[in-house]
Design a protein around this motif. Structure first.
Motif, PDB file in Angstrom:
ATOM      1  N   PHE A 141      -9.196  32.166  29.883  1.00 43.00           N
ATOM      2  CA  PHE A 141      -9.438  32.571  31.259  1.00 43.00           C
ATOM      3  C   PHE A 141     -10.942  32.582  31.536  1.00 43.00           C
ATOM      4  CE2 PHE A 141     -10.302  35.940  34.403  1.00 43.00           C
ATOM      5  CZ  PHE A 141      -9.541  35.473  35.453  1.00 43.00           C
ATOM      6  N   PRO A 142     -11.416  32.005  32.635  1.00 47.41           N
ATOM      7  CA  PRO A 142     -10.666  31.407  33.759  1.00 47.41           C
ATOM      8  C   PRO A 142     -10.554  29.892  33.688  1.00 47.41           C
ATOM      9  CG  PRO A 142     -12.941  31.706  34.395  1.00 47.41           C
ATOM     10  CD  PRO A 142     -12.850  32.138  32.937  1.00 47.41           C
ATOM     11  N   TYR A 143     -10.727  29.322  32.503  1.00 46.03           N
ATOM     12  CA  TYR A 143     -10.829  27.871  32.402  1.00 46.03           C
ATOM     13  C   TYR A 143      -9.479  27.170  32.329  1.00 46.03           C
ATOM     14  CZ  TYR A 143     -15.389  29.685  31.160  1.00 46.03           C
ATOM     15  OH  TYR A 143     -16.554  30.385  31.173  1.00 46.03           O
ATOM     16  N   ASP A 145      -5.453  26.801  33.253  1.00 45.40           N
ATOM     17  CA  ASP A 145      -4.441  27.176  34.235  1.00 45.40           C
ATOM     18  C   ASP A 145      -3.075  27.140  33.551  1.00 45.40           C
ATOM     19  OD1 ASP A 145      -2.852  27.681  36.406  1.00 45.40           O
ATOM     20  OD2 ASP A 145      -3.139  25.709  37.341  1.00 45.40           O
ATOM     21  N   TRP A 146      -2.553  28.318  33.239  1.00 46.35           N
ATOM     22  CA  TRP A 146      -1.265  28.410  32.566  1.00 46.35           C
ATOM     23  C   TRP A 146      -0.097  28.569  33.536  1.00 46.35           C
ATOM     24  CZ3 TRP A 146      -3.630  32.483  28.809  1.00 46.35           C
ATOM     25  CH2 TRP A 146      -4.231  31.825  27.729  1.00 46.35           C
ATOM     26  N   SER A 147      -0.383  28.632  34.836  1.00 52.97           N
ATOM     27  CA  SER A 147       0.691  28.918  35.788  1.00 52.97           C
ATOM     28  C   SER A 147       1.842  27.914  35.736  1.00 52.97           C
ATOM     29  CB  SER A 147       0.130  29.029  37.210  1.00 52.97           C
ATOM     30  OG  SER A 147      -0.562  27.855  37.596  1.00 52.97           O
ATOM     31  N   SER A 152       0.113  33.613  34.466  1.00 53.56           N
ATOM     32  CA  SER A 152      -1.178  33.556  35.152  1.00 53.56           C
ATOM     33  C   SER A 152      -1.996  34.776  34.789  1.00 53.56           C
ATOM     34  CB  SER A 152      -0.999  33.510  36.674  1.00 53.56           C
ATOM     35  OG  SER A 152      -0.336  32.334  37.075  1.00 53.56           O
TER      36      SER A 152
END
Length: 234
Positions: A141-143, A145-147, A152
């Motif tokens: 995080f914040p690199y 995007d696991w969404s 998230s």
């Protein structure tokens, strides 16, 4: 995390990758047939049932939530489910050849608690016994995007012995949760302090591609997966 995503139907993608990673590691080690096994933070019992179905001589699932234990017992699998408020109680259940733990250690709120968890697990293993633990990868995080994979991270709050991550599972409805962002070195230090003789790491493995999750989807996930497998031998 484990307790939360257990309730997702169908399972979110990162949990499928974790389960495949753990199953692959167990297969590479020769399986669990004839072993006494324990699944820590068992949630609704997915990993626990996998151990039992693999031919383990004894399988125990442990969790701190009565409702999760109740739901796990409903499966009817040949598993002992035990409600434990604290990992220290593991030593009262006997000695085991194998312990599994999926997203347990990131719940430790400080370094003292983290080391206590590993000591309790080590005390419950026979000499030569093994711990296989899925632990989060720090620093994404914040690199990353696991969404698209079911999770998230919305905030990283520095402070204490490890930053606090506030996140949510991208289920319907979304489920918020918190955990600590321990470094892998912190986990390894706690394992060594507990008396584990060796600590090694294995990268996430992903399930075979399918119509809904093709190889491009999984290849992107493997560049920054949620977790890694920690392999500790007593």
């Amino acid at each position: 995390m484990r307790q939360q995503y257990d309730s997702s139907t169908p399972p979110v993608a990162f949990s499928l990758a974790d389960a495949f990673t753990l199953r692959s590691a167990l297969d590479a080690l020769g399986g669990v047939r004839g072993l006494d096994t324990i699944d820590l933070a068992c949630g609704h019992g997915g990993t626990t049932r996998m151990l039992a179905s693999g031919g383990a001589r004894r399988t125990v699932g442990v969790d701190s939530c009565p409702e999760r234990i109740r739901r796990a017992r409903e499966s009817g699998a040949p598993v002992e489910y035990v409600l434990l408020e604290d990992a220290a109680g593991v030593t009262e259940l006997g000695r085991f050849d194998l312990a599994t733990a999926v997203y347990l250690f990131n719940q430790a709120h400080d370094r003292t608690a983290l080391h206590a968890m590993f000591r309790a697990v080590r005390a419950g293993l026979r000499p030569g016994g093994r711990l296989l633990a899925i632990v989060p990868n720090p620093g994404a995080f914040p690199y990353a995007d696991w969404s698209p994979y079911g999770i998230s991270v919305v905030e990283r709050a520095p402070g204490g012995d490890a930053p606090l991550l506030r996140a949510r599972l991208e289920t319907d409805p979304p489920v918020p949760f918190e955990c600590r962002e321990w470094a892998h070195a912190d986990f390894a230090e706690a394992a060594a302090d507990a008396g584990f003789a060796t600590v090694s790491w294995q990268p996430t493995r992903t399930p075979p591609a399918c119509a809904t999750r093709d190889e491009t989807y999984w290849a992107r996930y493997r560049t920054a997966p949620v977790g890694s497998l920690m392999n500790c031998v007593a």
